[in-house]
Design an enzyme around this catalytic site. Structure first.
Site, PDB file in Angstrom:
ATOM      1  N   SER A   1       0.871  -1.185   0.000  1.00 26.41           N
ATOM      2  CA  SER A   1       0.000   0.000   0.000  1.00 26.41           C
ATOM      3  C   SER A   1       0.903   1.228   0.000  1.00 26.41           C
ATOM      4  CB  SER A   1      -0.853  -0.001   1.274  1.00 26.41           C
ATOM      5  OG  SER A   1      -1.460   1.258   1.463  1.00 26.41           O
TER       6      SER A   1
ATOM      7  N   TYR B   1      -0.935  -1.143  10.462  1.00 23.20           N
ATOM      8  CA  TYR B   1      -1.254  -1.368   9.043  1.00 23.20           C
ATOM      9  C   TYR B   1      -0.109  -0.867   8.158  1.00 23.20           C
ATOM     10  CZ  TYR B   1      -3.570  -1.349   4.542  1.00 23.20           C
ATOM     11  OH  TYR B   1      -3.874  -1.579   3.226  1.00 23.20           O
TER      12      TYR B   1
HETATM   13  N1  LIG Z   1      -8.831  -0.741  -0.859  1.00 22.34           N
HETATM   14  C1  LIG Z   1      -7.805   0.069  -0.615  1.00 22.34           C
HETATM   15  O1  LIG Z   1      -7.965   1.312  -0.545  1.00 22.34           O
HETATM   16  C2  LIG Z   1      -6.418  -0.506  -0.471  1.00 22.34           C
HETATM   17  C3  LIG Z   1      -5.344   0.365  -0.589  1.00 22.34           C
HETATM   18  C4  LIG Z   1      -4.038  -0.120  -0.474  1.00 22.34           C
HETATM   19  C5  LIG Z   1      -3.839  -1.463  -0.276  1.00 22.34           C
HETATM   20  N2  LIG Z   1      -4.889  -2.297  -0.147  1.00 22.34           N
HETATM   21  C6  LIG Z   1      -4.603  -3.724   0.089  1.00 22.34           C
HETATM   22  O2  LIG Z   1      -5.169  -4.484  -0.949  1.00 22.34           O
HETATM   23  C7  LIG Z   1      -5.437  -5.803  -0.496  1.00 22.34           C
HETATM   24  C8  LIG Z   1      -6.859  -6.192  -0.906  1.00 22.34           C
HETATM   25  O3  LIG Z   1      -7.749  -5.301  -0.258  1.00 22.34           O
HETATM   26  P1  LIG Z   1      -9.145  -4.884  -0.895  1.00 22.34           P
HETATM   27  O4  LIG Z   1      -9.201  -3.420  -0.884  1.00 22.34           O
HETATM   28  O5  LIG Z   1      -9.417  -5.619  -2.150  1.00 22.34           O
HETATM   29  O6  LIG Z   1     -10.101  -5.373   0.289  1.00 22.34           O
HETATM   30  P2  LIG Z   1     -11.459  -6.209   0.310  1.00 22.34           P
HETATM   31  O7  LIG Z   1     -12.356  -5.792  -0.809  1.00 22.34           O
HETATM   32  O8  LIG Z   1     -11.955  -6.087   1.697  1.00 22.34           O
HETATM   33  O9  LIG Z   1     -10.969  -7.709   0.039  1.00 22.34           O
HETATM   34  C9  LIG Z   1     -10.145  -8.354   0.968  1.00 22.34           C
HETATM   35  C10 LIG Z   1      -9.971  -9.815   0.556  1.00 22.34           C
HETATM   36  O10 LIG Z   1      -9.095 -10.436   1.497  1.00 22.34           O
HETATM   37  C11 LIG Z   1      -9.711 -11.640   1.982  1.00 22.34           C
HETATM   38  N3  LIG Z   1      -9.271 -11.871   3.350  1.00 22.34           N
HETATM   39  C12 LIG Z   1      -9.343 -11.018   4.418  1.00 22.34           C
HETATM   40  N4  LIG Z   1      -8.876 -11.607   5.521  1.00 22.34           N
HETATM   41  C13 LIG Z   1      -8.488 -12.871   5.157  1.00 22.34           C
HETATM   42  C14 LIG Z   1      -7.945 -13.975   5.862  1.00 22.34           C
HETATM   43  N5  LIG Z   1      -7.728 -13.926   7.190  1.00 22.34           N
HETATM   44  N6  LIG Z   1      -7.661 -15.108   5.171  1.00 22.34           N
HETATM   45  C15 LIG Z   1      -7.899 -15.182   3.843  1.00 22.34           C
HETATM   46  N7  LIG Z   1      -8.424 -14.173   3.128  1.00 22.34           N
HETATM   47  C16 LIG Z   1      -8.728 -13.037   3.776  1.00 22.34           C
HETATM   48  C17 LIG Z   1     -11.207 -11.387   1.848  1.00 22.34           C
HETATM   49  O11 LIG Z   1     -11.937 -12.589   1.629  1.00 22.34           O
HETATM   50  P3  LIG Z   1     -12.776 -13.416   2.753  1.00 22.34           P
HETATM   51  O12 LIG Z   1     -13.473 -12.422   3.628  1.00 22.34           O
HETATM   52  O13 LIG Z   1     -13.681 -14.284   1.940  1.00 22.34           O
HETATM   53  O14 LIG Z   1     -11.737 -14.216   3.461  1.00 22.34           O
HETATM   54  C18 LIG Z   1     -11.264 -10.584   0.549  1.00 22.34           C
HETATM   55  O15 LIG Z   1     -11.280 -11.450  -0.560  1.00 22.34           O
HETATM   56  C19 LIG Z   1      -5.213  -5.777   1.014  1.00 22.34           C
HETATM   57  O16 LIG Z   1      -3.952  -6.356   1.298  1.00 22.34           O
HETATM   58  C20 LIG Z   1      -5.205  -4.288   1.360  1.00 22.34           C
HETATM   59  O17 LIG Z   1      -4.407  -4.025   2.502  1.00 22.34           O
HETATM   60  C21 LIG Z   1      -6.181  -1.862  -0.254  1.00 22.34           C
END
Ligand SMILES: NC(=O)c1ccc[n+]([C@@H]2O[C@H](COP(=O)([O-])OP(=O)(O)OC[C@H]3O[C@@H](n4cnc5c(N)ncnc54)[C@H](OP(=O)(O)O)[C@@H]3O)[C@@H](O)[C@H]2O)c1
Length: 257
Positions: free
Chosen positions: A138, A148
């Site tokens: 991130s 985080y």
């Molecule tokens: N959205 C943003 O603004 C942003 C910005 C920078 C970085 N990121 C990073 O991008 C990545 C994806 O985030 P996203 O924004 O796509 O979030 P999201 O829409 O909430 O998706 C998160 C995914 O991670 C899975 N997950 C969460 N905890 C888990 C666990 N304990 N074991 C296995 N799977 C797990 C969830 O699936 P289940 O609930 O089915 O397990 C879901 O598929 C993350 O690493 C986040 O830190 C996001």
């Protein structure tokens, strides 16, 4: 035919990787906790793109979950050519508002799982002389922002270091550093997003297209958007005290939950 394994594939950025890689003809292994959602997604991607899609239900905050995915990555008869370590989450609250159990759960998913799965995948990739790993960090990696940001800084540093160590082996590693992306991430953490300006939001599908282009170019760190590249340039020059004041507030307005 190549195979990609994506963690956190049920939603957001992980689901966007799955859509894009299936469209490009890769077989997939989709990993997350929600088995029903994973199976629906697997059926849809198979029907639409004709690729094989396996489902692996695993909670990466547990020993069993990490070990199950490690085993799949180390399976020599079904090699994984591209690993996307994407699963992740935010905790509601600032430092000391968050329980120690939740802090440790984050370190397990963001650090231990990423280390172990990267290692399980790259051993075989190095033997085969080819393969790729995208570790989703991130832009929070570059600013003071609680556990985080610190865990994402670890991902960025670890990935670039491992990429250097494996240079010349045919294995590419890249840390992907998105800014704010419209996914389920903020809602799951109970974060309000009203104070995040519209121009800062990224689209998950466009992010994935840019990330895969950066991987193909051999980048080890990807900040896939001109707005965030410029912002991170400013961040490098800003005084740390001022930076901490701004970043500990931005995007951390917590809605009722
Ligand atoms: N959205 C943003 O603004 C942003 C910005 C920078 C970085 N990121 C990073 O991008 C990545 C994806 O985030 P996203 O924004 O796509 O979030 P999201 O829409 O909430 O998706 C998160 C995914 O991670 C899975 N997950 C969460 N905890 C888990 C666990 N304990 N074991 C296995 N799977 C797990 C969830 O699936 P289940 O609930 O089915 O397990 C879901 O598929 C993350 O690493 C986040 O830190 C996001």
């Amino acid at each position: 035919m190549t195979t990609a394994l994506i963690t956190g594939a049920t939603a957001g950025i992980g689901a966007a990787f799955a859509r894009r890689l299936a469209r490009d003809g890769h077989d997939l292994v989709l990993v997350a906790r929600d088995g029903k959602r994973l199976r629906e997604q697997a059926t849809e991607l198979h029907d639409r793109h004709g690729v094989e899609v396996d489902v692996l239900v695993a909670d990466l905050s547990t020993e069993d979950g990490i070990a199950a995915v490690e085993s799949r990555l180390a399976e020599p008869r079904k090699p994984v050519d591209l690993l996307v370590n994407n699963a992740g989450f935010a905790n509601k609250g600032r430092y000391l508002d968050v329980s120690m159990a939740d802090e440790l759960k984050m370190l397990k998913v963001h650090i231990e799982a990423v280390l172990r799965l990267t290692s399980a995948a790259t051993e075989g990739m190095r033997e085969r002389g080819r393969g790729g790993v995208v570790n989703v960090a991130s832009v929070a990696a570059f600013v003071p922002r609680g556990t985080y940001g610190a865990s994402k800084a670890w991902i960025a540093q670890f990935t670039q270091g491992a990429a250097r160590d494996l240079a010349g082996s045919g294995v590419r590693l890249m840390a992907l550093c998105p800014g704010f992306v419209r996914t389920e991430f903020h809602q799951r953490a109970g974060m309000g997003t009203d104070n995040i300006p519209g121009w800062l939001w990224l689209d998950a599908d466009k992010l994935v297209t840019a990330a895969l282009a950066d991987l193909a170019r051999g980048k080890t760190l990807s900040i896939p958007d001109p707005r965030y590249k410029a912002l991170m340039g400013v961040v490098k020059l800003a005084p740390r005290g001022l930076l901490g004041g701004v970043t500990s507030r931005t995007g951390r307005k917590y809605g009722p939950k």
